[in-house]
Design an enzyme around this catalytic site. Sequence first.
Site, PDB file in Angstrom:
ATOM      1  N   LYS A  90      -2.512  13.211  58.440  1.00  0.00           N
ATOM      2  CA  LYS A  90      -1.093  13.041  58.816  1.00  0.00           C
ATOM      3  C   LYS A  90      -0.249  14.240  58.383  1.00  0.00           C
ATOM      4  CE  LYS A  90      -0.982   9.109  56.521  1.00  0.00           C
ATOM      5  NZ  LYS A  90      -2.414   8.864  56.284  1.00  0.00           N
ATOM      6  N   ASN A 106       0.703   6.335  46.077  1.00  0.00           N
ATOM      7  CA  ASN A 106      -0.686   6.039  46.470  1.00  0.00           C
ATOM      8  C   ASN A 106      -1.126   7.015  47.573  1.00  0.00           C
ATOM      9  OD1 ASN A 106       1.169   4.848  48.221  1.00  0.00           O
ATOM     10  ND2 ASN A 106       0.021   2.962  48.536  1.00  0.00           N
ATOM     11  N   HIS A 142      -1.047  13.495  50.629  1.00  0.00           N
ATOM     12  CA  HIS A 142      -0.851  14.190  51.909  1.00  0.00           C
ATOM     13  C   HIS A 142      -1.053  15.695  51.711  1.00  0.00           C
ATOM     14  CE1 HIS A 142       1.697  10.638  53.637  1.00  0.00           C
ATOM     15  NE2 HIS A 142       0.456  10.317  53.369  1.00  0.00           N
ATOM     16  N   THR A 155      -5.183   2.359  44.180  1.00  0.00           N
ATOM     17  CA  THR A 155      -5.054   3.692  43.593  1.00  0.00           C
ATOM     18  C   THR A 155      -4.515   3.616  42.156  1.00  0.00           C
ATOM     19  OG1 THR A 155      -2.823   3.882  44.476  1.00  0.00           O
ATOM     20  CG2 THR A 155      -4.609   4.748  45.843  1.00  0.00           C
ATOM     21  N   PRO A 202     -14.902   9.429  46.303  1.00  0.00           N
ATOM     22  CA  PRO A 202     -15.548   9.763  47.586  1.00  0.00           C
ATOM     23  C   PRO A 202     -15.082   8.785  48.654  1.00  0.00           C
ATOM     24  CG  PRO A 202     -17.200   9.155  45.926  1.00  0.00           C
ATOM     25  CD  PRO A 202     -15.868   9.005  45.279  1.00  0.00           C
TER      26      PRO A 202
END
Length: 422
Positions: free
Chosen positions: A16, A38, A41, A128, A302
């Site tokens: 995004k 959380n 980006h 998270t 991961p």
Amino acid sequence: MGLSILIGAQWGDEGKAKIVDYLCRNIDIVVRYQGGANAGHTVVLEGKKFVFHLIPSGILHPDKQCYIGNGVVLDPEQFLKEIEMIEKSGISYHNRLKISALAHVIMPYHKTLDALRETKRKNPIGTTGRGIGPCYADKSSRNGLRLIDLYSDKLDEKIEANIEYYNYLFQNYENYQPLDKEKIIKDYQYYAEKLKPFVDDVAFLVNENLDQGKNILAEGAQGVGLDIDFGTYPFVTSSNPTAGGAMTGIGVSPLRVDKIYAIMKAYTTRVGEGPFPTELLDETGEYLRKKGHEFGSTTGRPRRCGWFDLVFAKYSVMLNRFTDIVLTKLDVLDGIDKIKVCVGYRTSKGEISRFPVSLDELYEITPIYQEFDGWESVEGAKTMADLPENARKYIDFLEKSLNTSISIISVGPDREETIVRK
Ligand code: GDP
Ligand code: IMO
Ligand code: MG
């Protein structure tokens, strides 16, 4: 152009931020509408990597305004860290970064509760740990603190009442340590001072700017599969990344919306627990993880990897009625001999093409795949004509199946590694 919304159309981390940064050339203001720290980006600019958790991904463009909407839950400590990061990189943010006075504030007890509940759940969500769920829960139960409340004479009283409640709750957990009331109050008084220059009436600013003909991009976090209503509940986040979330998350009417961009990876990833119909637990999954650097931008975990899931993507299209799809990370499929797309789900009662509302049903399904011939490399492609024929066939198939135009294709993390379809 007016208002555009940009949504993660799968389970988050679709790329995004890269696309927000790219679209910024025709945008005046970027506004985050939900989620909190959380989110992770990533924007890569001339080889330098920036990861934003709260600050809108448009901030690297020095002439753009960036707002954080009321729908976001704001962690002041994280916000100040991000400010420091961009300051160190020589990016000026003065007078172009605003936070809604109505945004709820993450408190230390939200993070404590987030962690405690995860350790106690029989089936952890894999959050998270950023306190997101507990903060939105306080917002809904009307015990939350908004940014504007940090400037109230009654701030101490409000914090004290919450601390009393959370201490009562936490005392039943082992290794209970009472919350330090004085420290929390002092910290939040400090944050209040630091945040003062950023606090504003974002809904007003957004609507005023739209009235003046400005172009605004609403930046979503997470993705449709993590939506609190339409995602794979309870393995979801606590907000609405779907299009409706942008309306309530910044304070605009649906009549303002001009474009809705879906960001979709050319395959699928998911971080955290929950059903994932097309997950690959074999060497192909490992190949995608390695090639796509699929490790969480926030937690470093991961990411689980799998094939593109058309059944879910169609559900995502139905919920949001996207005007455009942006297909990202096409380069990660380079070098794979046979690429698969899930075109249906097989159940004990027969084949289905609709994403089931029941999680039990979802856990039971077996994906039905259609196979596509792979290609060598899409590296350096600037136009559709530069792409290998099989890559074009793959894009055409997805576009037709989703009945939505794939107008942008991303073939690498950098701003310039982007194809705009004419
Ligand atoms: P977001 O949460 O949706 O903004 O996505 P993340 O930043 O968490 O994860 C996307 C990752 O993929 C980041 O490391 C991006 O730099 C990277 N990325 C974005 N687009 C592409 C692309 O087209 N190709 C490749 N190889 N990487 C990309
Ligand atoms: P961006 O914006 C991917 C996942 C977590 C967990 C679930 C709930 O970078 O795409 P939470 O902390 O929100 O209570 O966790 O949601 N999750 C994300 N997965 N990308 C994200 O954000 C995510 N934000 C939360 O892994 O499964
Ligand atoms: Mg991310």
